[in-house]
Design a protein around this motif. Structure first.
Motif, PDB file in Angstrom:
ATOM      1  N   MET A  23       0.826  -1.201   0.000  1.00 18.13           N
ATOM      2  CA  MET A  23       0.000   0.000   0.000  1.00 18.13           C
ATOM      3  C   MET A  23       0.870   1.265   0.000  1.00 18.13           C
ATOM      4  O   MET A  23       0.630   2.211  -0.752  1.00 18.13           O
ATOM      5  N   ALA A  24       1.905   1.280   0.849  1.00 22.07           N
ATOM      6  CA  ALA A  24       2.784   2.449   0.901  1.00 22.07           C
ATOM      7  C   ALA A  24       3.511   2.638  -0.413  1.00 22.07           C
ATOM      8  O   ALA A  24       3.676   3.762  -0.898  1.00 22.07           O
ATOM      9  N   ALA A  25       3.952   1.519  -1.025  1.00 25.55           N
ATOM     10  CA  ALA A  25       4.645   1.612  -2.303  1.00 25.55           C
ATOM     11  C   ALA A  25       3.720   2.166  -3.381  1.00 25.55           C
ATOM     12  O   ALA A  25       4.139   2.951  -4.241  1.00 25.55           O
ATOM     13  N   GLU A  26       2.451   1.771  -3.342  1.00 25.59           N
ATOM     14  CA  GLU A  26       1.495   2.262  -4.338  1.00 25.59           C
ATOM     15  C   GLU A  26       1.272   3.756  -4.184  1.00 25.59           C
ATOM     16  O   GLU A  26       1.229   4.502  -5.178  1.00 25.59           O
ATOM     17  N   VAL A  27       1.134   4.234  -2.956  1.00 24.68           N
ATOM     18  CA  VAL A  27       0.936   5.658  -2.717  1.00 24.68           C
ATOM     19  C   VAL A  27       2.149   6.447  -3.184  1.00 24.68           C
ATOM     20  O   VAL A  27       2.019   7.503  -3.837  1.00 24.68           O
ATOM     21  N   LEU A  28       3.343   5.961  -2.870  1.00 27.07           N
ATOM     22  CA  LEU A  28       4.558   6.657  -3.277  1.00 27.07           C
ATOM     23  C   LEU A  28       4.703   6.675  -4.791  1.00 27.07           C
ATOM     24  O   LEU A  28       5.185   7.652  -5.373  1.00 27.07           O
ATOM     25  N   THR A  29       4.297   5.595  -5.444  1.00 27.40           N
ATOM     26  CA  THR A  29       4.365   5.555  -6.900  1.00 27.40           C
ATOM     27  C   THR A  29       3.455   6.606  -7.516  1.00 27.40           C
ATOM     28  O   THR A  29       3.849   7.347  -8.426  1.00 27.40           O
ATOM     29  N   HIS A  30       2.215   6.691  -7.029  1.00 22.03           N
ATOM     30  CA  HIS A  30       1.294   7.707  -7.531  1.00 22.03           C
ATOM     31  C   HIS A  30       1.805   9.112  -7.231  1.00 22.03           C
ATOM     32  O   HIS A  30       1.691  10.020  -8.070  1.00 22.03           O
ATOM     33  N   LEU A  31       2.378   9.305  -6.047  1.00 21.97           N
ATOM     34  CA  LEU A  31       2.902  10.615  -5.676  1.00 21.97           C
ATOM     35  C   LEU A  31       4.054  11.014  -6.578  1.00 21.97           C
ATOM     36  O   LEU A  31       4.137  12.167  -7.034  1.00 21.97           O
ATOM     37  N   ALA A  32       4.954  10.068  -6.848  1.00 23.29           N
ATOM     38  CA  ALA A  32       6.106  10.366  -7.702  1.00 23.29           C
ATOM     39  C   ALA A  32       5.670  10.701  -9.119  1.00 23.29           C
ATOM     40  O   ALA A  32       6.145  11.675  -9.721  1.00 23.29           O
ATOM     41  N   PHE A  33       4.754   9.900  -9.677  1.00 20.99           N
ATOM     42  CA  PHE A  33       4.319  10.161 -11.041  1.00 20.99           C
ATOM     43  C   PHE A  33       3.523  11.458 -11.125  1.00 20.99           C
ATOM     44  O   PHE A  33       3.621  12.200 -12.113  1.00 20.99           O
ATOM     45  N   CYS A  34       2.725  11.755 -10.096  1.00 20.23           N
ATOM     46  CA  CYS A  34       1.976  13.011 -10.063  1.00 20.23           C
ATOM     47  C   CYS A  34       2.927  14.206 -10.069  1.00 20.23           C
ATOM     48  O   CYS A  34       2.718  15.185 -10.796  1.00 20.23           O
TER      49      CYS A  34
END
Length: 299
Positions: A1-12
């Protein structure tokens, strides 16, 4: 879950950062061609790109290998997520401290003219407001601050402050907020001059007379007179003629089209998600009955 949030944050942040660079490149020529209000709309580009990057990615076709979304272990993701939350907390604390310092000066009569408040914005003035400014100068100041309230600028600034806190690690976001606040003031000046076109000289003199010092106002609107260059730019803009209605409409349509293009491009550039599940073949009841009868007739 944390990795998914960080991935979306980075791409955003990546998508918004590219759109910020585009807005920084286009803002001056756009201002010259279509006016300050259309140039201010260019900051819709990073907002549109960032929001589109948060939408669910398109799924890969069956048989296509999807790009890897998560390249970090759970421990690393938890550490990075914790650091991001600490940074957000510190940024929010700094915002509250800066706002409280400004409001403290306002209560002492040492701040303003400015608009403060998000849900119910109001104008504040310093103690020497009546003596420092003439009746005509007070009229243009009220017109300027009223334009901020009509345009919902205090709420927009609160949203920008929140984005700045969430993206505290991205220097492009801090630069974008600073330049967007200046473009907001130029757009507000343009709106007031559209109503008081004969008061350009008075408006410029009032700008030069108004000083706020270096106190920051994260949640509100003020004339940023702490730096010389923005004030000079605002006075220069007052000498330029207002764009025609046709040119303004053309510029607005172009900016809207660019924002939509940025949103579609940011969403399309996302790594594709897991493949769509292959649906089980549909077997009609008649086929099942026929198959059973065929088996029964076999010797």
């Amino acid at each position: 879950m944390a990795a998914e949030v960080l991935t979306h944050l980075a791409f955003c942040n990546l998508a918004a950062g590219l759109a910020i660079l585009l807005a920084l490149i286009l803002r001056h020529p756009t201002r010259a061609l279509f006016g300050a209000e259309i140039a201010y709309l260019l900051w819709l580009l990073p907002v549109a790109a960032g929001l589109a990057a948060l939408l669910p990615a398109r799924a890969a076709e069956p048989g296509v290998v999807a790009a890897r979304h998560f390249i970090m272990s759970g421990d690393h993701a938890a550490i990075l997520g914790g650091l991001w939350l600490v940074g957000v907390s510190l940024a929010l604390a700094l915002l509250v401290w800066s706002q409280s310092r400004f409001m403290q000066r306002a209560r002492l009569g040492r701040a303003g003219p400015a608009v403060v408040g998000v849900l119910v914005p109001r104008m504040i003035v310093p103690d020497d407001y009546q003596t420092r400014f003439t009746i005509a100068e007070r009229a243009v100041i009220r017109a300027h601050e009223r334009a901020h309230i009509e345009r919902l600028d205090p709420r927009i600034n609160a949203l920008m402050a929140l984005i700045q806190c969430l993206g505290w690690f991205n220097p492009l976001i801090h630069l974008a907020v600073r330049e967007a606040r200046l473009d907001q003031e130029l757009a507000c000046d343009a709106r007031v001059m559209g109503r008081l076109s004969r008061e350009r000289g008075l408006y410029a003199r009032t700008l030069l007379k108004t000083q706020l010092g270096a106190r920051a106002l994260p949640l509100g609107c003020h004339w940023p007179a702490a730096a010389l260059h923005p004030l000079e730019e605002r006075v220069i803009m007052l000498t330029r003629p207002q764009p025609t209605l046709h040119r303004t409409a053309t510029g607005g349509a172009l900016v809207m089209a660019m924002s939509l293009t940025a949103a579609v491009g940011a969403w399309s550039a996302q790594p594709v998600g897991p493949p769509r599940p292959v649906a089980a073949p549909v077997v009609w009841p008649e086929v099942v009955v026929y198959a059973r009868m065929s088996l029964a007739l076999e010797p």
